[in-house]
Design a protein around this motif. Sequence first.
Motif, mmCIF file in Angstrom:
data_model
loop_
_atom_site.group_PDB
_atom_site.id
_atom_site.type_symbol
_atom_site.label_atom_id
_atom_site.label_comp_id
_atom_site.label_asym_id
_atom_site.label_seq_id
_atom_site.Cartn_x
_atom_site.Cartn_y
_atom_site.Cartn_z
ATOM 1 N N ALA A 43 0.802 -1.224 0.000
ATOM 2 C CA ALA A 43 0.000 0.000 0.000
ATOM 3 C C ALA A 43 0.835 1.273 0.000
ATOM 4 O O ALA A 43 0.288 2.368 0.093
ATOM 5 N N LYS A 44 2.160 1.138 -0.076
ATOM 6 C CA LYS A 44 3.070 2.283 -0.002
ATOM 7 C C LYS A 44 2.875 3.036 1.316
ATOM 8 O O LYS A 44 2.810 4.264 1.369
ATOM 9 N N ASN A 45 2.779 2.235 2.383
ATOM 10 C CA ASN A 45 2.521 2.800 3.711
ATOM 11 C C ASN A 45 3.567 2.368 4.738
ATOM 12 O O ASN A 45 3.278 2.274 5.932
ATOM 13 N N GLY A 46 4.779 2.089 4.260
ATOM 14 C CA GLY A 46 5.840 1.708 5.185
ATOM 15 C C GLY A 46 5.824 0.251 5.576
ATOM 16 O O GLY A 46 6.472 -0.138 6.549
ATOM 17 N N CYS A 47 5.095 -0.573 4.823
ATOM 18 C CA CYS A 47 5.021 -2.005 5.116
ATOM 19 C C CYS A 47 6.040 -2.732 4.238
ATOM 20 O O CYS A 47 5.830 -2.892 3.032
ATOM 21 N N HIS A 48 7.148 -3.155 4.843
ATOM 22 C CA HIS A 48 8.245 -3.768 4.101
ATOM 23 C C HIS A 48 8.352 -5.251 4.451
ATOM 24 O O HIS A 48 7.799 -5.710 5.433
ATOM 25 N N GLY A 49 9.109 -5.976 3.624
ATOM 26 C CA GLY A 49 9.458 -7.345 3.961
ATOM 27 C C GLY A 49 8.901 -8.371 2.999
ATOM 28 O O GLY A 49 8.294 -8.047 1.976
ATOM 29 N N SER A 50 9.139 -9.633 3.344
ATOM 30 C CA SER A 50 8.688 -10.753 2.520
ATOM 31 C C SER A 50 7.241 -11.083 2.856
ATOM 32 O O SER A 50 6.943 -11.567 3.949
ATOM 33 N N MET A 51 6.364 -10.819 1.925
ATOM 34 C CA MET A 51 4.940 -11.058 2.119
ATOM 35 C C MET A 51 4.499 -12.272 1.321
ATOM 36 O O MET A 51 5.184 -12.722 0.403
ATOM 37 N N GLU B 135 9.079 -3.422 -0.865
ATOM 38 C CA GLU B 135 10.027 -2.368 -0.513
ATOM 39 C C GLU B 135 9.291 -1.087 -0.132
ATOM 40 O O GLU B 135 9.897 -0.026 -0.006
ATOM 41 N N GLY B 136 7.973 -1.212 0.015
ATOM 42 C CA GLY B 136 7.171 -0.058 0.412
ATOM 43 C C GLY B 136 7.012 0.989 -0.662
ATOM 44 O O GLY B 136 6.747 2.158 -0.365
ATOM 45 N N LYS B 137 7.146 0.600 -1.928
ATOM 46 C CA LYS B 137 7.086 1.565 -3.027
ATOM 47 C C LYS B 137 5.769 1.514 -3.805
ATOM 48 O O LYS B 137 5.629 2.148 -4.843
ATOM 49 N N GLY B 138 4.812 0.720 -3.318
ATOM 50 C CA GLY B 138 3.523 0.666 -3.982
ATOM 51 C C GLY B 138 3.493 -0.205 -5.220
ATOM 52 O O GLY B 138 2.644 -0.017 -6.093
ATOM 53 N N ARG B 139 4.383 -1.167 -5.296
ATOM 54 C CA ARG B 139 4.401 -2.052 -6.458
ATOM 55 C C ARG B 139 3.402 -3.193 -6.282
ATOM 56 O O ARG B 139 2.976 -3.497 -5.171
ATOM 57 N N PHE B 140 3.048 -3.835 -7.388
ATOM 58 C CA PHE B 140 2.154 -4.986 -7.319
ATOM 59 C C PHE B 140 2.426 -5.918 -8.494
ATOM 60 O O PHE B 140 3.109 -5.559 -9.459
ATOM 61 N N LYS B 141 1.908 -7.125 -8.379
ATOM 62 C CA LYS B 141 2.001 -8.088 -9.472
ATOM 63 C C LYS B 141 0.718 -8.906 -9.500
ATOM 64 O O LYS B 141 -0.053 -8.918 -8.527
ATOM 65 N N THR B 142 0.473 -9.575 -10.612
ATOM 66 C CA THR B 142 -0.718 -10.411 -10.732
ATOM 67 C C THR B 142 -0.332 -11.882 -10.649
ATOM 68 O O THR B 142 0.792 -12.272 -10.981
ATOM 69 N N ALA B 143 -1.272 -12.672 -10.187
ATOM 70 C CA ALA B 143 -1.073 -14.117 -10.079
ATOM 71 C C ALA B 143 -2.351 -14.812 -10.530
ATOM 72 O O ALA B 143 -3.440 -14.219 -10.481
ATOM 73 N N SER B 144 -2.222 -16.055 -10.961
ATOM 74 C CA SER B 144 -3.410 -16.791 -11.398
ATOM 75 C C SER B 144 -3.175 -18.288 -11.278
ATOM 76 O O SER B 144 -2.032 -18.754 -11.280
#
Length: 368
Positions: free
Chosen positions: A288-296, A314-323
């Motif tokens: 969410a780009k809210n300071g939440c870092h780490g292996s999720m 890395e807390g930068k607001g990135r995302f990916k898709t999965a299926s």
Amino acid sequence: MEVKITFLLTASFLLLTGPAFAATFLEGYLDNGNFEEGPKPTDIKKTVLKGKYALPKWELNGFVEYISAGPQPGGMYFAVAHGVHAVRLGNEASISQTVKVKPGALYALTFGASRTCAQDEVLRVLVPPQKGDLPLQTLYSSNGGDTYAFGFVATSNAVTVTFHNPGIQEDPACGPLLDAVAIKELFPPRPTRDNLVKNPGFEEGPYHLVNSSHGVLLPPRQEDLTSPLPGWIIESLKAVKFIDSKHFNVPSGFAAIELVAGRESAIAQILRTVPNKFYNLTFAVGDAKNGCHGSMMIEAFAAKDTLKVPFKSEGKGRFKTASFKFKALSFRTRITFFSSFYHTRTDDFGSLCGPVLDQVRVVPVAHM
């Protein structure tokens, strides 16, 4: 010609003044929902409200205090995240207000709530015949700014909304703090030809309080018919968070879900499927780009199939898709999502956070 014009004008007037037009869309604070309209000097003694109608627009029962943000007598400090004033409910105390609604419509209450001292404090929300107990042991944000939502279906054209402290604390200075109350009418979503999932992008959800930037917590064990997140079941032991694009990074649209309590934070939906038919489940995972870092990691379940999706934040607001593909075993298939791990923000270790889920899509597979 005059008769025709008169008929058209009359028909238009009836259309605009009929029940469909008269039933206005409800969204915003309840009357004096932020408690900023205070009592008369004669209706309060120190902080204690005196009389059933001491607080404008609300009906009181029991020991209710009118609190100003900041240090309190006795050394306590009350944070009022959504304004300047709040109410504190003593043992068995309650406040209530009658609200005009549409019979059969789905609504969500949004309110700021926190415990003042006792670990076992509970806030009971009642909109008869529906009610829910909200445990306040877990603090999701360290500044007392937790905001919750509660869904209900109106059974008449007026409902009484009640907030009640059902507990008996040894210390009378303890009790839930309520600092803002709003309401929003929700529209039950439908699946489409392109997606069997209802409310797939979480765009339909509760009202976001003014002055609130922490998202809205959706309490555990909310059924889909009355869920403040239409179409979805909050089936976990802890809350999930409804976040908006104004204050958080979301993969798409205006809203998403943040799974803030690990395996204790899960959402699900039951889909209409055809037995033995294959389907493809797609979703977006990010931060969410809210300071939440780490292996999720988000774990997704559909029928007997499972997919674990790791995501390095890395807390930068990135995302990916999965299926992944799954095989339906009956006419109803449950899809479920939860976070594998627990996380806190790097800039505030007292605030829980987690991976973001968005854009859930299920479509039939043409050929296998």
